[in-house]
Design a protein around this motif. Structure first.
Motif, PDB file in Angstrom:
ATOM      1  N   GLN A 148      -7.628  11.777  -5.656  1.00 19.62           N
ATOM      2  CA  GLN A 148      -7.107  13.214  -6.270  1.00 19.62           C
ATOM      3  C   GLN A 148      -5.896  13.110  -7.053  1.00 19.62           C
ATOM      4  O   GLN A 148      -5.207  14.155  -8.126  1.00 19.62           O
ATOM      5  N   VAL A 191     -12.218   3.633  -9.630  1.00 20.88           N
ATOM      6  CA  VAL A 191     -11.975   4.923  -8.613  1.00 20.88           C
ATOM      7  C   VAL A 191     -10.757   5.386  -8.941  1.00 20.88           C
ATOM      8  O   VAL A 191      -9.793   5.295  -9.614  1.00 20.88           O
ATOM      9  N   ARG A 192     -11.318   6.769  -9.166  1.00 25.43           N
ATOM     10  CA  ARG A 192      -9.681   6.916  -9.666  1.00 25.43           C
ATOM     11  C   ARG A 192      -9.836   8.327  -7.828  1.00 25.43           C
ATOM     12  O   ARG A 192     -10.586   9.049  -7.771  1.00 25.43           O
ATOM     13  N   SER A 206     -21.785  15.999 -12.242  1.00 29.23           N
ATOM     14  CA  SER A 206     -22.093  14.342 -12.066  1.00 29.23           C
ATOM     15  C   SER A 206     -22.495  14.359 -10.715  1.00 29.23           C
ATOM     16  O   SER A 206     -22.706  15.413  -9.989  1.00 29.23           O
ATOM     17  N   LYS A 207     -23.229  13.177 -10.589  1.00 30.07           N
ATOM     18  CA  LYS A 207     -24.183  12.800  -9.968  1.00 30.07           C
ATOM     19  C   LYS A 207     -22.986  12.079  -8.218  1.00 30.07           C
ATOM     20  O   LYS A 207     -22.049  12.189  -8.570  1.00 30.07           O
ATOM     21  N   PRO A 208     -23.882  12.880  -7.367  1.00 29.45           N
ATOM     22  CA  PRO A 208     -22.231  12.972  -6.013  1.00 29.45           C
ATOM     23  C   PRO A 208     -21.944  11.401  -6.386  1.00 29.45           C
ATOM     24  O   PRO A 208     -23.271  10.478  -6.380  1.00 29.45           O
ATOM     25  N   LEU A 209     -20.422  10.961  -5.520  1.00 23.14           N
ATOM     26  CA  LEU A 209     -20.016   8.805  -5.681  1.00 23.14           C
ATOM     27  C   LEU A 209     -20.835   8.498  -4.015  1.00 23.14           C
ATOM     28  O   LEU A 209     -20.831  10.245  -3.346  1.00 23.14           O
ATOM     29  N   ASN A 210     -21.529   7.348  -3.958  1.00 22.19           N
ATOM     30  CA  ASN A 210     -21.832   6.931  -2.616  1.00 22.19           C
ATOM     31  C   ASN A 210     -20.982   6.071  -2.936  1.00 22.19           C
ATOM     32  O   ASN A 210     -21.388   5.050  -3.147  1.00 22.19           O
ATOM     33  N   ILE A 247     -12.067  10.760  -6.202  1.00 22.82           N
ATOM     34  CA  ILE A 247     -12.955  12.127  -6.890  1.00 22.82           C
ATOM     35  C   ILE A 247     -13.878  11.724  -7.652  1.00 22.82           C
ATOM     36  O   ILE A 247     -14.590  12.319  -7.779  1.00 22.82           O
ATOM     37  N   GLY A 248     -14.495   9.868  -7.686  1.00 20.78           N
ATOM     38  CA  GLY A 248     -14.909   9.453  -8.695  1.00 20.78           C
ATOM     39  C   GLY A 248     -14.529   8.323  -9.261  1.00 20.78           C
ATOM     40  O   GLY A 248     -13.447   7.880  -9.240  1.00 20.78           O
ATOM     41  N   GLU A 249     -16.037   7.295  -9.933  1.00 21.05           N
ATOM     42  CA  GLU A 249     -15.411   6.649 -10.770  1.00 21.05           C
ATOM     43  C   GLU A 249     -14.417   6.689 -11.358  1.00 21.05           C
ATOM     44  O   GLU A 249     -14.940   7.893 -12.845  1.00 21.05           O
TER      45      GLU A 249
END
Length: 60
Positions: free
Chosen positions: A19, A16-17, A2-6, A56-58
């Motif tokens: 940890q 967003v999710r 996956s692409k890094p989250l900006n 941790i990400g979207e």
């Protein structure tokens, strides 16, 4: 992979999710790349700052 989250790219209303598995929605984004103002979907008045390291990400 996956692409890094900006964080600067996330708009209010994004999800967003964290940890711990919690899913929050973005209420505001100061666009500093470190913090988001988020709230639980079922309690939008409970806003809090969330730090990049806790995300941790979207969420889907």
């Amino acid at each position: 992979m996956s692409k890094p989250l900006n964080l600067r790219d996330l708009e209010p209303g994004s999800r967003v999710r964290l940890q711990d598995g919690t899913v929050l929605f973005v209420v505001d984004n100061p666009r500093d790349g470190a913090w988001l103002i988020c709230a639980p979907e079922d309690s939008p008045e409970d806003r809090d700052g969330v730090f990049l390291a806790d995300i941790i990400g979207e969420a889907d």
